[in-house]
Design a protein around this motif. Structure first.
Motif, PDB file in Angstrom:
ATOM      1  N   TRP A 137      -5.793  -2.252 -14.078  1.00  0.00           N
ATOM      2  CA  TRP A 137      -5.716  -1.734 -15.445  1.00  0.00           C
ATOM      3  C   TRP A 137      -4.342  -1.963 -16.055  1.00  0.00           C
ATOM      4  O   TRP A 137      -4.226  -2.504 -17.168  1.00  0.00           O
ATOM      5  N   SER A 138      -3.271  -1.573 -15.348  1.00  0.00           N
ATOM      6  CA  SER A 138      -1.930  -1.597 -15.940  1.00  0.00           C
ATOM      7  C   SER A 138      -1.451  -3.017 -16.230  1.00  0.00           C
ATOM      8  O   SER A 138      -0.769  -3.243 -17.223  1.00  0.00           O
ATOM      9  N   ASP A 139      -1.779  -3.975 -15.363  1.00  0.00           N
ATOM     10  CA  ASP A 139      -1.349  -5.358 -15.558  1.00  0.00           C
ATOM     11  C   ASP A 139      -2.454  -6.234 -16.131  1.00  0.00           C
ATOM     12  O   ASP A 139      -2.284  -7.452 -16.229  1.00  0.00           O
ATOM     13  N   ASN A 140      -3.584  -5.613 -16.449  1.00  0.00           N
ATOM     14  CA  ASN A 140      -4.721  -6.353 -17.003  1.00  0.00           C
ATOM     15  C   ASN A 140      -5.126  -7.507 -16.077  1.00  0.00           C
ATOM     16  O   ASN A 140      -5.285  -8.651 -16.508  1.00  0.00           O
ATOM     17  N   GLU A 141      -5.310  -7.169 -14.801  1.00  0.00           N
ATOM     18  CA  GLU A 141      -5.727  -8.154 -13.806  1.00  0.00           C
ATOM     19  C   GLU A 141      -6.986  -7.652 -13.103  1.00  0.00           C
ATOM     20  O   GLU A 141      -6.948  -7.206 -11.953  1.00  0.00           O
ATOM     21  N   PRO A 142      -8.137  -7.698 -13.782  1.00  0.00           N
ATOM     22  CA  PRO A 142      -9.366  -7.130 -13.209  1.00  0.00           C
ATOM     23  C   PRO A 142      -9.835  -7.831 -11.939  1.00  0.00           C
ATOM     24  O   PRO A 142     -10.633  -7.260 -11.182  1.00  0.00           O
ATOM     25  N   GLU A 143      -9.335  -9.030 -11.677  1.00  0.00           N
ATOM     26  CA  GLU A 143      -9.785  -9.773 -10.510  1.00  0.00           C
ATOM     27  C   GLU A 143      -8.885  -9.577  -9.289  1.00  0.00           C
ATOM     28  O   GLU A 143      -9.108 -10.182  -8.242  1.00  0.00           O
ATOM     29  N   ARG A 144      -7.845  -8.743  -9.417  1.00  0.00           N
ATOM     30  CA  ARG A 144      -6.928  -8.548  -8.286  1.00  0.00           C
ATOM     31  C   ARG A 144      -7.698  -7.989  -7.087  1.00  0.00           C
ATOM     32  O   ARG A 144      -8.442  -7.025  -7.194  1.00  0.00           O
ATOM     33  N   GLN A 145      -7.487  -8.592  -5.927  1.00  0.00           N
ATOM     34  CA  GLN A 145      -8.204  -8.221  -4.721  1.00  0.00           C
ATOM     35  C   GLN A 145      -7.351  -7.321  -3.834  1.00  0.00           C
ATOM     36  O   GLN A 145      -6.118  -7.400  -3.838  1.00  0.00           O
ATOM     37  N   ILE A 146      -8.022  -6.473  -3.068  1.00  0.00           N
ATOM     38  CA  ILE A 146      -7.329  -5.627  -2.106  1.00  0.00           C
ATOM     39  C   ILE A 146      -6.947  -6.459  -0.889  1.00  0.00           C
ATOM     40  O   ILE A 146      -7.766  -7.186  -0.341  1.00  0.00           O
ATOM     41  N   THR A 147      -5.691  -6.395  -0.504  1.00  0.00           N
ATOM     42  CA  THR A 147      -5.243  -7.079   0.704  1.00  0.00           C
ATOM     43  C   THR A 147      -4.193  -6.229   1.387  1.00  0.00           C
ATOM     44  O   THR A 147      -3.196  -5.850   0.777  1.00  0.00           O
ATOM     45  N   LEU A 148      -4.426  -5.931   2.635  1.00  0.00           N
ATOM     46  CA  LEU A 148      -3.487  -5.097   3.383  1.00  0.00           C
ATOM     47  C   LEU A 148      -2.331  -5.904   3.952  1.00  0.00           C
ATOM     48  O   LEU A 148      -1.393  -5.325   4.499  1.00  0.00           O
ATOM     49  N   LEU A 149      -2.383  -7.228   3.832  1.00  0.00           N
ATOM     50  CA  LEU A 149      -1.325  -8.067   4.382  1.00  0.00           C
ATOM     51  C   LEU A 149      -0.251  -8.408   3.363  1.00  0.00           C
ATOM     52  O   LEU A 149       0.810  -8.906   3.729  1.00  0.00           O
ATOM     53  N   ASP A 150      -0.527  -8.174   2.091  1.00  0.00           N
ATOM     54  CA  ASP A 150       0.432  -8.502   1.039  1.00  0.00           C
ATOM     55  C   ASP A 150       0.791  -7.217   0.299  1.00  0.00           C
ATOM     56  O   ASP A 150       0.158  -6.856  -0.689  1.00  0.00           O
ATOM     57  N   PRO A 151       1.801  -6.481   0.771  1.00  0.00           N
ATOM     58  CA  PRO A 151       2.127  -5.170   0.178  1.00  0.00           C
ATOM     59  C   PRO A 151       2.351  -5.275  -1.321  1.00  0.00           C
ATOM     60  O   PRO A 151       3.032  -6.175  -1.802  1.00  0.00           O
ATOM     61  N   LEU A 152       1.771  -4.327  -2.045  1.00  0.00           N
ATOM     62  CA  LEU A 152       1.834  -4.332  -3.496  1.00  0.00           C
ATOM     63  C   LEU A 152       2.833  -3.292  -3.987  1.00  0.00           C
ATOM     64  O   LEU A 152       2.778  -2.129  -3.587  1.00  0.00           O
ATOM     65  N   TYR A 153       3.763  -3.754  -4.794  1.00  0.00           N
ATOM     66  CA  TYR A 153       4.729  -2.877  -5.459  1.00  0.00           C
ATOM     67  C   TYR A 153       5.549  -2.090  -4.439  1.00  0.00           C
ATOM     68  O   TYR A 153       6.289  -2.683  -3.651  1.00  0.00           O
ATOM     69  N   LEU A 154       5.403  -0.770  -4.371  1.00  0.00           N
ATOM     70  CA  LEU A 154       6.287   0.047  -3.549  1.00  0.00           C
ATOM     71  C   LEU A 154       5.890   0.115  -2.077  1.00  0.00           C
ATOM     72  O   LEU A 154       6.687   0.573  -1.255  1.00  0.00           O
ATOM     73  N   THR A 155       4.688  -0.317  -1.755  1.00  0.00           N
ATOM     74  CA  THR A 155       4.189  -0.111  -0.392  1.00  0.00           C
ATOM     75  C   THR A 155       4.874  -0.992   0.647  1.00  0.00           C
ATOM     76  O   THR A 155       4.682  -0.778   1.847  1.00  0.00           O
ATOM     77  N   TRP A 156       5.688  -1.941   0.218  1.00  0.00           N
ATOM     78  CA  TRP A 156       6.336  -2.829   1.177  1.00  0.00           C
ATOM     79  C   TRP A 156       7.203  -2.040   2.161  1.00  0.00           C
ATOM     80  O   TRP A 156       7.314  -2.406   3.333  1.00  0.00           O
ATOM     81  N   PHE A 157       7.795  -0.948   1.674  1.00  0.00           N
ATOM     82  CA  PHE A 157       8.700  -0.209   2.547  1.00  0.00           C
ATOM     83  C   PHE A 157       7.955   0.442   3.708  1.00  0.00           C
ATOM     84  O   PHE A 157       8.482   0.539   4.823  1.00  0.00           O
ATOM     85  N   LEU A 158       6.735   0.902   3.478  1.00  0.00           N
ATOM     86  CA  LEU A 158       5.961   1.500   4.563  1.00  0.00           C
ATOM     87  C   LEU A 158       5.608   0.442   5.611  1.00  0.00           C
ATOM     88  O   LEU A 158       5.658   0.709   6.815  1.00  0.00           O
ATOM     89  N   ALA A 159       5.244  -0.757   5.164  1.00  0.00           N
ATOM     90  CA  ALA A 159       4.966  -1.835   6.118  1.00  0.00           C
ATOM     91  C   ALA A 159       6.216  -2.163   6.919  1.00  0.00           C
ATOM     92  O   ALA A 159       6.161  -2.371   8.145  1.00  0.00           O
ATOM     93  N   ALA A 160       7.367  -2.212   6.235  1.00  0.00           N
ATOM     94  CA  ALA A 160       8.623  -2.508   6.924  1.00  0.00           C
ATOM     95  C   ALA A 160       8.975  -1.417   7.925  1.00  0.00           C
ATOM     96  O   ALA A 160       9.361  -1.702   9.067  1.00  0.00           O
ATOM     97  N   LEU A 161       8.834  -0.154   7.513  1.00  0.00           N
ATOM     98  CA  LEU A 161       9.184   0.953   8.404  1.00  0.00           C
ATOM     99  C   LEU A 161       8.295   0.968   9.641  1.00  0.00           C
ATOM    100  O   LEU A 161       8.748   1.279  10.747  1.00  0.00           O
ATOM    101  N   PHE A 162       7.034   0.623   9.464  1.00  0.00           N
ATOM    102  CA  PHE A 162       6.118   0.544  10.610  1.00  0.00           C
ATOM    103  C   PHE A 162       6.607  -0.476  11.625  1.00  0.00           C
ATOM    104  O   PHE A 162       6.671  -0.216  12.833  1.00  0.00           O
ATOM    105  N   ILE A 163       7.003  -1.642  11.138  1.00  0.00           N
ATOM    106  CA  ILE A 163       7.480  -2.700  12.041  1.00  0.00           C
ATOM    107  C   ILE A 163       8.806  -2.306  12.679  1.00  0.00           C
ATOM    108  O   ILE A 163       9.012  -2.463  13.889  1.00  0.00           O
ATOM    109  N   TRP A 164       9.721  -1.789  11.880  1.00  0.00           N
ATOM    110  CA  TRP A 164      11.030  -1.399  12.424  1.00  0.00           C
ATOM    111  C   TRP A 164      10.886  -0.325  13.496  1.00  0.00           C
ATOM    112  O   TRP A 164      11.514  -0.407  14.546  1.00  0.00           O
ATOM    113  N   ARG A 165      10.049   0.675  13.220  1.00  0.00           N
ATOM    114  CA  ARG A 165       9.897   1.749  14.201  1.00  0.00           C
ATOM    115  C   ARG A 165       9.299   1.223  15.502  1.00  0.00           C
ATOM    116  O   ARG A 165       9.709   1.624  16.591  1.00  0.00           O
TER     117      ARG A 165
END
Length: 363
Positions: free
Chosen positions: A114-142
Motif C-alpha cells: 500500500w505505502s509504496d504502491n507495489e501490489p505485486e511485492r512478494q513475501i520473502t524471508l531471505l531478503d529483509p525488508l526495511y527495518l527487519t534486517w537488524f533482526l536477521a543480523a542479530l540472529f546470525i551474530w548471536r
C-alpha cells in the motif's frame, strides 16, 4: 529503500541478556543509552526526505548514522557474551528474534504494497525488508558468539571479514549479508568489552572531552557533505557498488570503524547513569524500532515532505520533535503489552522441557 540504513534497533539485547537472571535489576545506564539511541533512529528516518535540500540536515544525518547503529550493536554484543547455544538461550533467541523477524517481515510486505504502491511485492524471508534486517543480523551474530569467544583475536578477525566483504559485491541480498558482515566488528567489540570498560567512560576527563569531540564531528560532517558519499555509513554496499575503487573498501572500513567507535564512546560517556523519566522506556526499544517504520512509511505515502514549510528551519525542528515523540510513545508499557504476544511469545508449546529431554536421553 533509499536511506534506510541502520536504524535499531536492537532486538532488546539487554532484556535477552538478563532473561537468564530474573532477579537481577536492570541497569539504568544501558536503558538510557538504548532509549536515546532509538530516538536518534526515528529522527534519522524522519530526516531522510529533507536531505536533498539542506546541507545542515544532511550533515546531521551523516553524523547520527556514524554512531547510532554501532552503539546499538556494541550494546547487543555486550549482552550476548554469555550466549552458549544452550536450549534455554536458543529458545529465547527464537522467541525474541526469529518470531518478530518473521511477523514483521510479513507485516511490512503487506504494508509496503500500500505505502509504496507495489501490489505485486512478494513475501520473502531471505531478503529483509526495511527495518527487519537488524533482526536477521542479530540472529546470525548471536549464533556465532561461541566462535568469537573461542578464537584468540576475535576483533582483528571480524575486521578482516568486514574488509573482505567491502570488496565483494557478489555477496548478494540474502539475509542482507553485506550489512551483517560489515557491521560484525561492532558486535564482536561488544563481546570483548567488560564492565570496567564502561566505567572508564565515567571518568571526568572523558566526559569533558565527549561533547567537544561530538561537536567537532558535526563540523567535519558538514564539511564532508559535498565531498563524501554518506552511504558508506550504511554498510550495505561494497566499494564497487558505491562507484569507488576496490582498494577504498578496506580503507574506509577501518576508518569508519575507528570514527564510529570514538563517537560511540563519546555518546555513552554523556548518557546519564541515574534513573531518568525515560529510563523505563529503554526496555521497549525493540517495540519502538519495529513499529515506527509503519508511521514513517505512512507519512511518506502521503508525501508530507512536499510541503515547503517542512524544509524551513522551524519545519525541520518540528519534524524532529514529532519523530522523537512518536518513538517515545511506541516504547511505553501500554504499547508493549499490546504487542507482546508477537514480540515476546513464550513458545513453551514448541520446545521440549529440558528436564524431560534429559530423562529421555538417559532412557
Amino acid at each position: 529503500m533509499p536511506g534506510q540504513a541502520p536504524p535499531p534497533a536492537e532486538a532488546d539485547s539487554a532484556q535477552a541478556g538478563r532473561a537468564a537472571e530474573p532477579g537481577k535489576q536492570r541497569d539504568a545506564f544501558f536503558d538510557n543509552a538504548k532509549y536515546l539511541a532509538i530516538v536518534l533512529v526515528a529522527i534519522g528516518h524522519a530526516w531522510e526526505p529533507l536531505r536533498s535540500e539542506s546541507r545542515t540536515v544532511t550533515a546531521l544525518y551523516m553524523f547520527v548514522y556514524a554512531f547510532h547503529m554501532p552503539a546499538f550493536i556494541v550494546i547487543s554484543g555486550y549482552f550476548s557474551r554469555s550466549f552458549d547455544a544452550s536450549p534455554g538461550r536458543i529458545k529465547r533467541l527464537v522467541s525474541g528474534v526469529v518470531v518478530p523477524y518473521v511477523v514483521f517481515e510479513v507485516a511490512y510486505t503487506f504494508f509496503t504494497r500500500w505505502s509504496d504502491n507495489e501490489p505485486e511485492r512478494q513475501i520473502t524471508l531471505l531478503d529483509p525488508l526495511y527495518l527487519t534486517w537488524f533482526l536477521a543480523a542479530l540472529f546470525i551474530w548471536r549464533l556465532t558468539t561461541p566462535l568469537w569467544n573461542a578464537v584468540r583475536r576475535p576483533l582483528p578477525l571480524a575486521l578482516a571479514i568486514a574488509m573482505l566483504a567491502s570488496v565483494t559485491p557478489s555477496i548478494g541480498d540474502d539475509l542482507d549479508l553485506q550489512r551483517v558482515l560489515q557491521f560484525l566488528p561492532y558486535f564482536v567489540l561488544g563481546l570483548c568489552l567488560k564492565p570496567h570498560h564502561f566505567e572508564l567512560l565515567r571518568r571526568r576527563e572523558v566526559r569533558l572531552l565527549a561533547l567537544p569531540v561530538l561537536l567537532c564531528a558535526t563540523v567535519v560532517a558538514y564539511w564532508a557533505v559535498p565531498r563524501m558519499n554518506y552511504a558508506w555509513f550504511f554498510h550495505r554496499s561494497s566499494a564497487q557498488q558505491l562507484a569507488a575503487p576496490a582498494w577504498s573498501g578496506p580503507v574506509m572500513t577501518l576508518a569508519i570503524f575507528g570514527c564510529s567507535v570514538v563517537l560511540v564512546a563519546c555518546f555513552l560517556a554523556l548518557v546519564p547513569r541515574r534513573a531518568m523519566w525515560f529510563t523505563a522506556l529503554g526496555a521497549g526499544t525493540l517495540y519502538g524500532y519495529l513499529l515506527h517504520g509503519f508511521a514513517i512509511q505512512a507519512a511518506n505515502h502521503w508525501h508530507w515532505s512536499d510541503h515547503g514549510w517542512f524544509h524551513e528551519p522551524l519545519g525541520e525542528i518540528t519534524v524532529t520533535l514529532i519523530a522523537a515523540a512518536v518513538m517515545t510513545v511506541l516504547c511505553t508499557p501500554p504499547v508493549r503489552r499490546l504487542f507482546r504476544p508477537v514480540m515476546e511469545p513464550t513458545l513453551d508449546w514448541a520446545f521440549r522441557r529440558q528436564g524431560s529431554s534429559a530423562a529421555d536421553r538417559r532412557r
